[in-house]
Scaffold this motif. Sequence first.
Motif, short mmCIF file in Angstrom:
data_model
loop_
_atom_site.label_atom_id
_atom_site.label_comp_id
_atom_site.label_asym_id
_atom_site.label_seq_id
_atom_site.Cartn_x
_atom_site.Cartn_y
_atom_site.Cartn_z
N PRO A 345 0.81 -1.22 0.00
CA PRO A 345 0.00 0.00 0.00
C PRO A 345 0.84 1.27 0.00
O PRO A 345 0.62 2.17 -0.81
CB PRO A 345 -0.84 -0.14 1.28
CG PRO A 345 -0.95 -1.60 1.49
CD PRO A 345 0.38 -2.16 1.05
N ASN A 416 -9.58 1.25 7.68
CA ASN A 416 -9.33 -0.20 7.64
C ASN A 416 -7.98 -0.51 7.01
O ASN A 416 -7.83 -1.52 6.32
CB ASN A 416 -10.44 -0.92 6.88
CG ASN A 416 -11.73 -0.98 7.67
OD1 ASN A 416 -11.72 -1.22 8.88
ND2 ASN A 416 -12.84 -0.74 7.01
N GLY A 419 -5.92 1.64 1.12
CA GLY A 419 -5.86 0.88 -0.12
C GLY A 419 -4.53 1.06 -0.82
O GLY A 419 -3.62 1.73 -0.32
N HIS A 420 -4.42 0.46 -1.99
CA HIS A 420 -3.20 0.52 -2.78
C HIS A 420 -3.34 1.66 -3.79
O HIS A 420 -3.40 1.43 -5.01
CB HIS A 420 -2.96 -0.82 -3.49
CG HIS A 420 -2.90 -1.97 -2.54
ND1 HIS A 420 -4.02 -2.68 -2.15
CD2 HIS A 420 -1.86 -2.55 -1.90
CE1 HIS A 420 -3.66 -3.65 -1.32
NE2 HIS A 420 -2.36 -3.59 -1.15
N THR A 453 -7.31 -4.09 -5.96
CA THR A 453 -7.24 -5.04 -4.85
C THR A 453 -8.48 -4.85 -3.98
O THR A 453 -9.19 -3.84 -4.09
CB THR A 453 -5.99 -4.81 -3.99
OG1 THR A 453 -6.11 -3.50 -3.37
CG2 THR A 453 -4.71 -4.86 -4.82
N ASN A 455 -8.35 -4.18 -0.90
CA ASN A 455 -8.06 -3.00 -0.08
C ASN A 455 -8.48 -1.73 -0.79
O ASN A 455 -9.04 -0.80 -0.18
CB ASN A 455 -6.56 -2.92 0.24
CG ASN A 455 -6.09 -4.08 1.08
OD1 ASN A 455 -6.15 -5.22 0.64
ND2 ASN A 455 -5.58 -3.80 2.27
N SER A 456 -8.20 -1.65 -2.08
CA SER A 456 -8.54 -0.44 -2.84
C SER A 456 -10.04 -0.24 -2.92
O SER A 456 -10.54 0.87 -2.68
CB SER A 456 -7.95 -0.52 -4.25
OG SER A 456 -6.54 -0.46 -4.22
N ASP A 458 -12.33 -1.48 -0.92
CA ASP A 458 -12.83 -1.21 0.43
C ASP A 458 -12.57 0.24 0.82
O ASP A 458 -13.42 0.91 1.42
CB ASP A 458 -12.17 -2.14 1.45
CG ASP A 458 -12.73 -3.55 1.41
OD1 ASP A 458 -13.78 -3.75 0.76
OD2 ASP A 458 -12.11 -4.45 2.01
N ALA A 459 -11.37 0.74 0.52
CA ALA A 459 -11.02 2.12 0.87
C ALA A 459 -11.95 3.09 0.15
O ALA A 459 -12.43 4.06 0.76
CB ALA A 459 -9.57 2.40 0.51
#
Length: 533
Positions: A345, A416, A419-420, A453, A455-456, A458-459
């Motif tokens: 990230p 959380n 993200g990336h 991803t 993470n991305s 979700d962010a």
Amino acid sequence: MPALNWSKTPHWRNYHRTQDRSQVDTAKLVPNGAPLGAIAALRQTAAQFGFVLASAARQKLPLTALGSAWSFSDITKNNGFLLHTGLAQHIWQVDAADLGPAAVHRDRMVLVHGGTTIHELNAFLEPDLSLITTGAHDGQTVGGMLGTGVHGSVLRYGGFQNHVRGVHIVTGPGESWWIERGPMPWLASATAAALANHVVLEPDLFDAALVHLGGLGIINAVLIEAAPGYVVDVVRVKHPLTAASIGLLEKGDFAAFAREVWAPSREEPYYIEVILDPFHPYAGYRGAAHNALITLFYKREPDRSITRSLAANGASVVEAAHETLNLLAKALSAQPEQDLLLPLPQAVAWLVAQEFHPEPAAGTVPRRMTWGKANGPHVRQEILGWDIELYNAAYAIERQHLTTTLKTMLDAFHSNGGGHQVFTLRFVTKAAGLMAFTRFDDSVVINMDGLRTLNSSDAARNVALALERTAIPFSQHWGKQGVITSTRVARDFGSPADPTTRAGRWRAARYRLLSPAMRETIRSDALSAWGLA
């Protein structure tokens, strides 16, 4: 002129590989015969598009018209036909006799096929004429640009659709409309009547067509008013971003911001872009200031003795100053993840910074480039050998609330783990079109650019929810990967069932332009999910 070729595509993916389909019935324009004049050519492609629409309607299947298929979102998703318009890419300088009284600058008017790319349009116009702004990708087509309301970062100006003075849209077999705002025509009435069987000068219908969302018909051509040719001085700097500098952007004091980040500046830039690392936000919010990646363009009158060489030469591949996703893809293609010293990230911003090369060197003058060369060319990923899945969400917010909004977004991004992604700020003023996502008089578009991803995504989802919890107005880019719902569309643009709202006026245009059969044919999964179909 192109002809139609029918086939079954075994496996289709959009440009960014967010949509996958197998065994797709495809209609594609292919080269055939000699070039025609503008009206004859446009009548021919309009007839071809109408034929494809009739075929889809007979089989009760939806049809999606594609340009370069750039959009990340579900706007290109359905279970029916695909129509590739890429060879509808002719451009004509309009003869003065074919222009109406509204066209005061008669030497600046061009008629452009909907499948024309921005790269081709720049090449046609420059150096004597120029576009005022474009998006971050010159491979997009004109019809596709109007599909989602593509923006740039030119200060005091709207999106690409602000260039448009007339739209030719195919709405069924034997049915097409020439639409202008009025009250006076830009295209001569007789010329428009030779092109379309419906000619209307109506503000609401025109404003609906400027951001058509793929739901009003197939864009066959647009009439564009270009600007006199110009060049830009290109400045790219790494500079600490502070709460005070964000405050200058919030106030619209762009000249002071430019002076702060690049000492030689003595004027307001033409264009500003700011890329910031969300893991090291600006001073005054969390931690110390960090070096943001800042691009400034300064508009200059061209020196005619050198402008033609500038238009012919210029930027090398992937040197477009504002194409953040390209910077990231280029960096990752040469830097395997296992070789990174930072967690991925945080490493994404570091990688983007490695591909961002400041200029000019101390004591030298900035490079001078035409608009097209400063913003391109984009080279397709398969040509460069990249195999990287990219993520992009984009939020338009009110510039006057930039400080509060950015803090809220960064807090949510970190909630959380982040993200990336990097955050990119761009600036838009009074974008045209009922459904322009840059709907505020003074908008800042905050892009979350990075890797695809969990993470991305979700962010980005957390950011949208945080803005809603704090009642901060925002809208999401129709062509990107944010989560657009019918509830959010109704909140931002009003209920589609209310004819007085933006969404209601757009939907009224859809019902005006399309017969019931064509409304079933010209639709997408996205339009249905957004409550606009």
